[in-house]
Design an enzyme around this catalytic site. Structure first.
Site, PDB file in Angstrom:
ATOM      1  N   CYS A   2      17.291   6.602  17.207  1.00  0.00           N
ATOM      2  CA  CYS A   2      18.262   7.084  17.326  1.00  0.00           C
ATOM      3  C   CYS A   2      19.035   7.884  16.216  1.00  0.00           C
ATOM      4  O   CYS A   2      18.774   7.618  15.060  1.00  0.00           O
ATOM      5  CB  CYS A   2      19.303   5.818  17.775  1.00  0.00           C
ATOM      6  SG  CYS A   2      18.962   5.111  19.439  1.00  0.00           S
ATOM      7  N   ARG A  27      13.764  12.642  14.480  1.00  0.00           N
ATOM      8  CA  ARG A  27      13.583  11.120  14.411  1.00  0.00           C
ATOM      9  C   ARG A  27      12.953  10.815  15.776  1.00  0.00           C
ATOM     10  O   ARG A  27      12.514   9.593  15.846  1.00  0.00           O
ATOM     11  CB  ARG A  27      15.100  10.730  14.353  1.00  0.00           C
ATOM     12  CG  ARG A  27      15.572  11.051  12.993  1.00  0.00           C
ATOM     13  CD  ARG A  27      17.128  10.774  13.037  1.00  0.00           C
ATOM     14  NE  ARG A  27      17.258   9.243  12.940  1.00  0.00           N
ATOM     15  CZ  ARG A  27      17.619   8.670  11.812  1.00  0.00           C
ATOM     16  NH1 ARG A  27      17.601   9.226  10.852  1.00  0.00           N
ATOM     17  NH2 ARG A  27      17.981   7.224  11.790  1.00  0.00           N
ATOM     18  N   TRP A  75      16.907   6.316  21.331  1.00  0.00           N
ATOM     19  CA  TRP A  75      15.475   5.983  21.580  1.00  0.00           C
ATOM     20  C   TRP A  75      15.475   4.766  21.947  1.00  0.00           C
ATOM     21  O   TRP A  75      15.622   3.971  21.190  1.00  0.00           O
ATOM     22  CB  TRP A  75      14.530   6.269  20.043  1.00  0.00           C
ATOM     23  CG  TRP A  75      13.149   5.833  20.092  1.00  0.00           C
ATOM     24  CD1 TRP A  75      12.117   6.648  20.364  1.00  0.00           C
ATOM     25  CD2 TRP A  75      12.675   4.531  19.920  1.00  0.00           C
ATOM     26  NE1 TRP A  75      11.004   5.975  20.210  1.00  0.00           N
ATOM     27  CE2 TRP A  75      11.096   4.654  20.042  1.00  0.00           C
ATOM     28  CE3 TRP A  75      13.275   3.433  19.505  1.00  0.00           C
ATOM     29  CZ2 TRP A  75      10.428   3.622  19.829  1.00  0.00           C
ATOM     30  CZ3 TRP A  75      12.387   2.474  19.217  1.00  0.00           C
ATOM     31  CH2 TRP A  75      10.916   2.133  19.684  1.00  0.00           C
ATOM     32  N   ASN A 100      23.272   2.921  16.822  1.00  0.00           N
ATOM     33  CA  ASN A 100      21.801   2.593  16.500  1.00  0.00           C
ATOM     34  C   ASN A 100      21.563   1.426  16.130  1.00  0.00           C
ATOM     35  O   ASN A 100      21.993   0.880  15.216  1.00  0.00           O
ATOM     36  CB  ASN A 100      21.392   3.736  15.208  1.00  0.00           C
ATOM     37  CG  ASN A 100      20.325   3.713  14.725  1.00  0.00           C
ATOM     38  OD1 ASN A 100      19.283   3.190  15.357  1.00  0.00           O
ATOM     39  ND2 ASN A 100      20.081   4.349  13.540  1.00  0.00           N
ATOM     40  N   GLY A 101      20.414   0.681  16.436  1.00  0.00           N
ATOM     41  CA  GLY A 101      20.093  -0.619  16.052  1.00  0.00           C
ATOM     42  C   GLY A 101      20.020  -1.427  17.333  1.00  0.00           C
ATOM     43  O   GLY A 101      19.823  -1.049  18.495  1.00  0.00           O
ATOM     44  N   GLU A 484      -8.904   1.676  -1.221  1.00  0.00           N
ATOM     45  CA  GLU A 484      -7.938   2.863  -0.825  1.00  0.00           C
ATOM     46  C   GLU A 484      -7.935   3.474  -2.554  1.00  0.00           C
ATOM     47  O   GLU A 484      -7.881   4.804  -2.864  1.00  0.00           O
ATOM     48  CB  GLU A 484      -6.658   2.228  -0.637  1.00  0.00           C
ATOM     49  CG  GLU A 484      -5.544   3.338  -0.574  1.00  0.00           C
ATOM     50  CD  GLU A 484      -5.715   4.553   0.072  1.00  0.00           C
ATOM     51  OE1 GLU A 484      -6.502   4.477   1.117  1.00  0.00           O
ATOM     52  OE2 GLU A 484      -4.694   5.505  -0.036  1.00  0.00           O
ATOM     53  N   LYS A 488      -8.987   7.360  -3.068  1.00  0.00           N
ATOM     54  CA  LYS A 488      -7.864   8.314  -3.838  1.00  0.00           C
ATOM     55  C   LYS A 488      -8.669   9.141  -5.008  1.00  0.00           C
ATOM     56  O   LYS A 488      -8.441  10.132  -5.188  1.00  0.00           O
ATOM     57  CB  LYS A 488      -6.778   7.512  -4.653  1.00  0.00           C
ATOM     58  CG  LYS A 488      -5.156   7.880  -4.219  1.00  0.00           C
ATOM     59  CD  LYS A 488      -4.667   8.295  -2.766  1.00  0.00           C
ATOM     60  CE  LYS A 488      -5.562   8.330  -1.727  1.00  0.00           C
ATOM     61  NZ  LYS A 488      -4.945   8.428  -0.247  1.00  0.00           N
ATOM     62  N   GLU A 491     -11.110  11.734  -3.940  1.00  0.00           N
ATOM     63  CA  GLU A 491     -10.324  12.873  -3.067  1.00  0.00           C
ATOM     64  C   GLU A 491      -9.825  13.824  -3.930  1.00  0.00           C
ATOM     65  O   GLU A 491      -9.966  14.989  -3.666  1.00  0.00           O
ATOM     66  CB  GLU A 491      -9.071  12.290  -2.149  1.00  0.00           C
ATOM     67  CG  GLU A 491      -9.468  11.415  -0.802  1.00  0.00           C
ATOM     68  CD  GLU A 491      -8.322  11.051  -0.084  1.00  0.00           C
ATOM     69  OE1 GLU A 491      -8.184  11.255   1.026  1.00  0.00           O
ATOM     70  OE2 GLU A 491      -7.372  10.662  -0.858  1.00  0.00           O
ATOM     71  N   HIS A 507     -24.006  -9.552  -6.413  1.00  0.00           N
ATOM     72  CA  HIS A 507     -25.146  -9.279  -5.469  1.00  0.00           C
ATOM     73  C   HIS A 507     -25.686  -7.805  -5.096  1.00  0.00           C
ATOM     74  O   HIS A 507     -26.304  -7.580  -4.420  1.00  0.00           O
ATOM     75  CB  HIS A 507     -24.585  -9.666  -3.977  1.00  0.00           C
ATOM     76  CG  HIS A 507     -24.155 -11.255  -4.223  1.00  0.00           C
ATOM     77  ND1 HIS A 507     -25.056 -12.026  -4.084  1.00  0.00           N
ATOM     78  CD2 HIS A 507     -22.934 -11.606  -4.100  1.00  0.00           C
ATOM     79  CE1 HIS A 507     -24.512 -13.507  -3.793  1.00  0.00           C
ATOM     80  NE2 HIS A 507     -23.239 -13.088  -4.026  1.00  0.00           N
ATOM     81  N   LYS A 606      -5.054  17.829   6.090  1.00  0.00           N
ATOM     82  CA  LYS A 606      -4.142  16.793   6.173  1.00  0.00           C
ATOM     83  C   LYS A 606      -4.055  16.192   7.396  1.00  0.00           C
ATOM     84  O   LYS A 606      -4.361  14.924   7.550  1.00  0.00           O
ATOM     85  CB  LYS A 606      -2.692  17.637   6.053  1.00  0.00           C
ATOM     86  CG  LYS A 606      -1.704  16.446   6.032  1.00  0.00           C
ATOM     87  CD  LYS A 606      -1.618  15.667   4.904  1.00  0.00           C
ATOM     88  CE  LYS A 606      -0.770  14.490   4.811  1.00  0.00           C
ATOM     89  NZ  LYS A 606      -0.832  13.570   3.989  1.00  0.00           N
TER      90      LYS A 606
HETATM   91  N1  HGA Z   1      19.562  -0.645  21.293  1.00  0.00           N
HETATM   92  C1  HGA Z   1      20.097   0.873  21.643  1.00  0.00           C
HETATM   93  C2  HGA Z   1      19.767   1.645  20.494  1.00  0.00           C
HETATM   94  C3  HGA Z   1      18.462   1.849  20.211  1.00  0.00           C
HETATM   95  C4  HGA Z   1      18.145   2.448  18.818  1.00  0.00           C
HETATM   96  O1  HGA Z   1      18.910   2.446  17.933  1.00  0.00           O
HETATM   97  N2  HGA Z   1      16.923   3.048  18.681  1.00  0.00           N
HETATM   98  O2  HGA Z   1      16.622   3.597  17.488  1.00  0.00           O
HETATM   99  C5  HGA Z   1      19.481   1.159  22.878  1.00  0.00           C
HETATM  100  O3  HGA Z   1      18.415   0.854  23.430  1.00  0.00           O
HETATM  101  O4  HGA Z   1      20.442   1.995  23.656  1.00  0.00           O
END
Ligand code: HGA
Length: 611
Positions: A2, A27, A75, A100-101, A484, A488, A491, A507, A606
């Site tokens: 989000c 994002r 998201w 967001n969260g 790794e 590196k 590479e 061994h 890449k």
């Molecule tokens: N939980 C909220 C926000 C999701 C979020 O922060 N995504 O990165 C929702 O599902 O709308």
């Protein structure tokens, strides 16, 4: 992930909010929306499923003019991607919230609010915030006080933007566990998930701290309050990176810049994904918890550096989640008659999300009856992300150097989050979870301290410039880190390097050891330390020159033929992440001494989009 943008200005903010959303598109998201208080103080909202362009088209038909507003790219974690679930969310016609969260106690709050007659119109956890705010704003003195009362009820992670018709020139922001910054304009003020969203209007930012809330009001007034509610002064920082991803800044190579970005990007990989004492399982998507409960095995498939990250995860997942794990390179896996036990979770790892073999392996796996697929990836919207059931973005930002550095350590960070999430649903001891969460929170700081060893490691690199071979040793979860380290060095410095589990030395590979074969070892303070020390003696007894990166508490001292660089003490489980750094720096400095093309080593690409 989000993205949030909010603005209070003397001009129409619709364009500023829309441009901000476009700048947050990288994002990854599934829907977008905006809410504005118009010149009459009425709340107006527009939302659209899909791209920001779809929202833009709607705004062309139905504009949202106003001087105060919030906007969001969503998201989904709770509830499918749909216009109904898109943010901003409202309670009534007077207030709107973007979030967001993840609100962990949303179910209990929803029941409480429904009992009081609040009607929910979405499946999201976020909507509880809107209704709580409606309730609290009827009792609290002002919008900020109402937001504070709501925050006291929330468990989990959030960054918020809030507007209310009662205070038509105010945006409230708050953060805990998810990012939010304040943009300082001239007579105008903004909030956003990251500075990139606001670079078109300002280059001056306040980075809010955990628990901070902020009130933006007319005339560019910005008032920040700390977690206890007291007003605080937070420093204004000027953003000087410009288009950071495309430039090396003050660094000689992208690789060195990316090595030094690791404290920041590891913190970003953790942001919003940790609760107080455990990982937030929903970070992996709305269906993750149910699927993780059913998971009885894990198959990890990847290539190159990502494969090494998968190998580390096997040690973690078996130890902390108690689940059997297989790890395999994608180019082998996809041509094997794989037997898939019931309840197996399929995990792919790829920086670009376009690695051809890994993508083919995912498509092959889809026919094999796996429980679900999870992609751990750095590029939102990549094929791997689009085609997997669950995703976790590594948040490393663009990686330009061909030799992977920050993409690897953020993959490891993401895999530790997976370990904690699976551990949580499988009943891992709560104290063990809490210890790991505490250790993870301290990790960016420790990584920064290891980077301070750069001059010592640069001095060490002189010993390698004329060598043709090198041997890397590690035990347990540090064996993949030895692999790794060897990769590196191969590479970018073109020195032939091999890695072995230290116990394998006698061994076979011990036959190679003489004064021309430098032997590099990683020695954290873990249960295998004494065994590793014996292996190092075996090397020393054959005249091999040893270079040891060791925990400051292990009692390994420099001696004739043994060079030791001490690292700060770290939780045993996180040693693979910390001990990667000195090996990256060593390879980098050897390559610079040898004059190779560090960022674009010969024959390599890449994003490996061919088989
Ligand atoms: N939980 C909220 C926000 C999701 C979020 O922060 N995504 O990165 C929702 O599902 O709308």
């Amino acid at each position: 992930m989000c993205g949030i943008v909010g603005a209070v200005a003397e001009r129409n903010v619709q364009g500023i909010l829309l441009e901000g959303l476009k700048r947050l598109e990288y994002r990854g998201y599934d829907s977008a929306g905006m809410a504005v208080l118009d010149l009459q103080g009425h709340l107006q909202r527009g939302r659209a499923l899909g791209k920001v362009a779809a929202l833009e088209e709607r705004l062309t038909r139905e504009p949202l003019p106003g001087r105060c507003g919030i906007a969001h790219t969503r998201w989904a974690t709770h509830g499918r991607p749909s216009e109904q679930n898109a943010h901003p969310h409202q309670s009534g016609e007077r207030l709107a919230v973007v979030h967001n969260g993840i609100i962990e106690n949303h179910e209990a709050l929803r029941r409480e609010l429904e009992a009081e007659g609040y009607v929910f119109t979405s499946e999201t956890d976020t909507e509880v915030i809107a209704h709580l705010l409606e309730r609290e704003s009827r009792q609290a003195g002002d919008l900020l006080a109402a937001v504070r009362r709501v925050l006291d009820r929330l468990d989990g992670a959030y960054a918020l933007g809030v507007i209310h018709a009662e205070e038509p020139d105010v945006v409230i922001g708050a953060r805990k566990g998810s990012p939010l910054i304040v943009g300082v304009g001239i007579d105008e003020a903004f909030v956003a998930s990251d500075p990139l969203a606001l670079l078109q209007v300002t280059d001056r930012f306040i980075y809010l701290q955990e628990g901070d809330a902020v009130r933006l009001s007319a005339g560019g007034r910005i008032e920040v309050f700390d977690a206890t509610g007291l007003p605080v002064e937070r420093e204004i920082q000027v953003f000087e990176h410009g288009d950071g991803a495309a430039s090396k800044g003050d660094y000689r190579h992208f690789m060195l810049k990316e090595i030094h970005e690791q404290p920041m990007v590891i913190a970003a990989a953790l942001e919003g994904r940790l609760g107080e004492r455990s990982a937030l399982v929903e970070s992996f998507g709305p269906e993750a918890e149910a699927l993780f409960r059913q998971a009885s095995q894990v198959h990890i498939v990847a290539c190159g550096t990502s494969y090494h990250a998968g190998m580390v995860a096997r040690y973690w997942l078996e130890r902390y989640a108690g689940i059997p794990v297989q790890v395999e390179v994608a180019s082998e896996y996809r041509y094997r008659q794989v037997v898939v036990p019931e309840g197996t979770l399929f995990v792919t790892l790829s920086q670009s999300g376009e690695t051809a073999d890994t993508l083919a392996a995912l498509r092959f796996a889809r026919e094999r009856g796996y429980l679900a697929s999870l992609a751990i990836c750095n590029v939102p919207g990549s094929s791997l992300v689009r085609e997997s059931d669950l995703t976790l973005m590594t948040q490393a930002g663009p990686e330009i150097g061909v030799a992977s550095t920050k993409a690897f350590t953020t993959q490891l960070t993401a895999l530790m989050l997976l370990t904690l999430a699976l551990g949580r649903v499988k009943g891992l001891d709560e104290r063990v979870q809490a210890d790991l969460v505490t250790a993870l929170r301290g990790l960016p700081g420790l990584v920064a301290r290891v980077l301070e060893l750069d001059p010592e490691i640069e001095a060490l690199s002189m010993a390698f410039a004329e060598k043709h071979h090198a041997l890397f040793l590690g035990r347990g979860a540090l064996f993949p880190i030895a692999l790794e380290g060897a990769l590196k060095l191969k590479e970018i410095s073109y020195i032939h390097a091999e890695a072995y589990p230290a116990g394998e030395l006698k061994h076979g590979p011990l036959a190679l050891v003489d004064s021309e074969m430098p032997v590099i070892s990683v020695a954290p303070n873990d249960e295998l330390l004494d065994k590793l020390k014996s292996n190092l003696q075996e090397v020393r007894a054959r005249g091999g020159e040893l270079f040891v990166f060791a925990d400051e508490g292990v009692g390994l001292e420099e001696a004739d033929g043994i060079r030791v660089i001490h690292l700060p003490h770290v939780h045993e489980a996180l040693a693979p992440i910390l001990y990667t750094l000195p090996l990256q720096l060593l390879s980098y400095h050897v390559a610079v001494l040898k004059g190779t093309d560090v960022d674009q080593p010969r024959n390599l690409a890449k994003s490996v989009t061919v088989e």
